[in-house]
Write a protein that holds these residues in place. Structure first.
Motif, mmCIF file in Angstrom:
data_model
loop_
_atom_site.group_PDB
_atom_site.id
_atom_site.type_symbol
_atom_site.label_atom_id
_atom_site.label_comp_id
_atom_site.label_asym_id
_atom_site.label_seq_id
_atom_site.Cartn_x
_atom_site.Cartn_y
_atom_site.Cartn_z
ATOM 1 N N TYR A 143 -60.397 51.092 0.301
ATOM 2 C CA TYR A 143 -60.881 50.988 0.899
ATOM 3 C C TYR A 143 -61.907 48.639 0.205
ATOM 4 C CZ TYR A 143 -61.385 55.408 1.327
ATOM 5 O OH TYR A 143 -61.987 56.725 1.774
ATOM 6 N N ARG A 144 -62.473 48.386 2.163
ATOM 7 C CA ARG A 144 -62.703 47.051 1.636
ATOM 8 C C ARG A 144 -64.161 46.297 2.137
ATOM 9 N NH1 ARG A 144 -58.247 43.906 5.262
ATOM 10 N NH2 ARG A 144 -58.071 45.074 6.536
ATOM 11 N N LEU A 145 -64.299 45.343 0.831
ATOM 12 C CA LEU A 145 -66.197 45.155 1.165
ATOM 13 C C LEU A 145 -65.624 44.361 2.537
ATOM 14 C CD1 LEU A 145 -69.468 45.180 1.014
ATOM 15 C CD2 LEU A 145 -68.802 42.981 -1.266
ATOM 16 N N SER A 248 -73.746 54.799 -0.672
ATOM 17 C CA SER A 248 -72.419 55.572 -0.772
ATOM 18 C C SER A 248 -72.675 56.312 0.680
ATOM 19 C CB SER A 248 -72.137 56.793 -2.242
ATOM 20 O OG SER A 248 -72.156 55.592 -3.434
ATOM 21 N N MET A 249 -74.885 57.066 0.383
ATOM 22 C CA MET A 249 -74.766 57.828 1.339
ATOM 23 C C MET A 249 -74.431 57.269 2.774
ATOM 24 S SD MET A 249 -77.145 60.508 -0.648
ATOM 25 C CE MET A 249 -78.541 59.104 -1.412
ATOM 26 N N SER A 258 -63.136 60.219 2.352
ATOM 27 C CA SER A 258 -63.350 61.705 1.848
ATOM 28 C C SER A 258 -63.177 61.198 0.178
ATOM 29 C CB SER A 258 -62.508 62.557 2.001
ATOM 30 O OG SER A 258 -61.276 62.043 2.473
ATOM 31 N N LYS A 259 -61.511 60.303 0.214
ATOM 32 C CA LYS A 259 -61.060 59.985 -1.386
ATOM 33 C C LYS A 259 -62.302 58.862 -2.020
ATOM 34 C CE LYS A 259 -57.860 57.274 -2.984
ATOM 35 N NZ LYS A 259 -58.284 56.474 -3.856
ATOM 36 N N ASP A 263 -63.751 59.975 -5.252
ATOM 37 C CA ASP A 263 -63.733 58.897 -6.726
ATOM 38 C C ASP A 263 -64.743 58.958 -7.157
ATOM 39 O OD1 ASP A 263 -61.078 57.125 -7.148
ATOM 40 O OD2 ASP A 263 -63.154 56.428 -8.008
ATOM 41 N N VAL A 264 -66.436 58.426 -6.454
ATOM 42 C CA VAL A 264 -67.837 57.779 -6.803
ATOM 43 C C VAL A 264 -68.385 58.794 -7.370
ATOM 44 C CG1 VAL A 264 -66.915 55.537 -6.026
ATOM 45 C CG2 VAL A 264 -68.750 57.170 -4.810
#
Length: 323
Positions: A143-145, A248-249, A258-259, A263-264
Motif C-alpha cells: 500500500y502506498r500514499l 481509513s473509513m 482488506s489486509k 492491519d490497522v
DNA sequence: GTACTGAACTCCGCGGAACA
DNA sequence: TGTTCCGCGGAGTTCAGTAC
C-alpha cells in the motif's frame, strides 16, 4: 516591507503605500528552513502560516519521509503500456481523487512481469552500490500514499492524495511515498500504516492545501511536499486518532484494502456521499484544531477556496465549533 | 458555436550521480 | 576529467466540461 507579483508600474512606484510588513519570523523561516520565500498577501495569511510552520517539516529528522516520482514515464515508457486490461492497471493523476482510488477507470495496463522486472532493474541500480546480496523490492508490492504531481494553485483543491492498493503501477503524474526503503543492509518500512493514513488525511485538509497554494503554480514537486509542516502522529491524541480513523473509513472502501483494514484494526468503511462529506469535514476541522487555528483564521482559509461549495465550508465550520 | 476555466499531457533543459 | 544516464522541475500545449 513586501508585496508579491507586482508588475504594474504605478503599483511599483507606490510600493511603500501599498506593501505590508513582512514579519521577521516568516523571513527567518523562509531563509533557514525552506527552499523559497513564502509568498503571502497580508497580515492574516502571515499569522496563519506562522502557526502552521510550528510543526516539523516532512524532510526533518523527526520524519522518515522518502518520496519518489516518475515510476513509469507516460512518454518514455509508453512502449510498455497496453489497453487489453491484462496485468496491473496504470494509475495516473486523473484516476484518483482525495481518499479514493476509484475516481476513474485506468486507461492503460502493464503486464505484471514486464512492469515488475522494469522496476526491479531500476531498484537494483539504486542499491547495487551497497554491494549486498539482497533481492530488490519494489513499491508496487505494498500500500502506498500517492498524490497528484500536476495540479494548480487555483484548482478546486491543490493537493489531492489517497492510498493505493498493491499491484498497481503509477504514471509520472502521480508521486508517492516509498513504503519500503533500503537502509544499506535490508529493506525497512519507514512509516507505519497508521502514520501513512494520518498523513493522507492531513494532506487532504484545507490548512495544508492553503500552504501549497502560496508556494506552487502548476507542478507539485517533491521539494514542496517535503517542506510541508506535518505533526508526528500521536496515537494518544484524540484529534490525530479522529483523522486516522476517518481517513481509513474513506480510503479502504473495497476488498483491495482488506489486509490494510485488518492491519490497522478499522473494519468499517463509508461509501455514502453525505457520510463521506461529514467525515471529510471532521478531518478538516481536526487539522485546523491541531494547527491551533481560530474560527476567523479557518473562515479565511476556506474563503480562499472559491470553487468549494458553501455547504461544505459550513459543514467544516460546524464540525470545528464542536471541538 | 464560442469562450472560458479547470485539468492533464508532453517536451525539454538542468543537475547530480555513475562510469569509463 | 569528460560523458552518459536518469530523476526532477518548468512551461507550453492540448483536452474536456460548462456557460452563454
Amino acid at each position: 516591507m513586501a508585496k508579491f507579483h507586482q508588475i504594474d508600474d504605478q503599483n511599483l512606484t507606490d510600493f511603500r503605500s501599498t506593501a505590508f510588513e513582512y514579519k521577521s519570523d516568516l523571513f527567518d523561516l523562509s531563509l533557514n528552513r525552506l527552499s523559497s520565500f513564502l509568498e503571502c498577501d497580508g497580515e492574516i495569511t502571515q499569522k496563519i502560516l506562522l502557526k502552521l510552520f510550528k510543526f516539523p517539516l516532512l524532510d526533518s529528522e523527526q520524519w522518515n519521509f522518502h518520496t519518489q516520482s516518475s515510476e513509469f514515464h507516460m512518454t518514455k515508457n509508453q512502449n510498455l503500456f497496453h489497453t487489453s486490461k491484462i496485468g496491473f492497471p496504470l494509475y495516473k493523476g486523473e484516476t484518483m481523487e482525495q481518499f479514493t482510488h476509484t475516481f476513474a477507470t485506468p486507461a492503460y495496463w502493464i503486464e505484471e512481469k514486464v512492469g515488475t522486472d522494469f522496476l526491479k532493474n531500476k531498484e537494483f541500480g539504486r542499491i547495487k552500490k551497497y554491494k549486498q546480496n539482497v533481492e530488490p523490492r519494489i513499491a508496487s508490492d505494498d500500500y502506498r500514499l500517492v498524490w497528484r504531481a500536476l495540479t494548480n494553485f487555483s484548482n478546486r483543491r491543490t493537493l489531492i492524495s489517497t492510498i493505493l492498493p498493491p499491484n498497481v503501477f503509477l504514471g509520472h503524474s502521480l508521486n508517492f511515498l516509498k513504503p519500503l526503503i533500503f537502509d544499506g543492509k535490508k529493506y525497512i518500512k519507514p512509516l507505519s500504516y497508521e502514520e501513512t493514513i494520518f498523513v493522507c488525511g492531513m494532506f487532504n485538509s484545507f490548512p495544508v492545501d492553503f500552504i501549497l497554494r502560496h508556494r506552487i503554480l502548476t507542478n507539485l514537486t517533491l521539494s514542496f511536499i517535503k517542506e510541508l509542516p506535518i505533526p508526528k502522529f500521536d496515537k494518544n491524541n484524540s484529534l490525530h486518532q479522529k483523522i486516522f480513523k476517518n481517513s481509513s473509513m474513506l480510503i479502504c472502501t473495497t476488498d483491495d484494502y482488506s489486509k490494510l483494514r485488518a492491519d490497522v484494526g478499522i473494519s468499517k468503511f463509508v461509501t455514502d456521499s453525505n457520510e463521506r462529506n461529514t467525515l471529510e469535514a471532521q478531518i478538516n476541522a481536526c487539522a485546523a484544531k491541531i494547527y491551533d487555528l481560530n474560527t476567523e483564521e479557518l473562515e479565511y482559509i476556506l474563503s480562499t477556496f472559491t470553487i468549494i461549495s458553501q455547504e461544505f465550508k459550513e459543514l467544516t465550520l460546524n464540525e470545528f465549533s464542536l471541538l
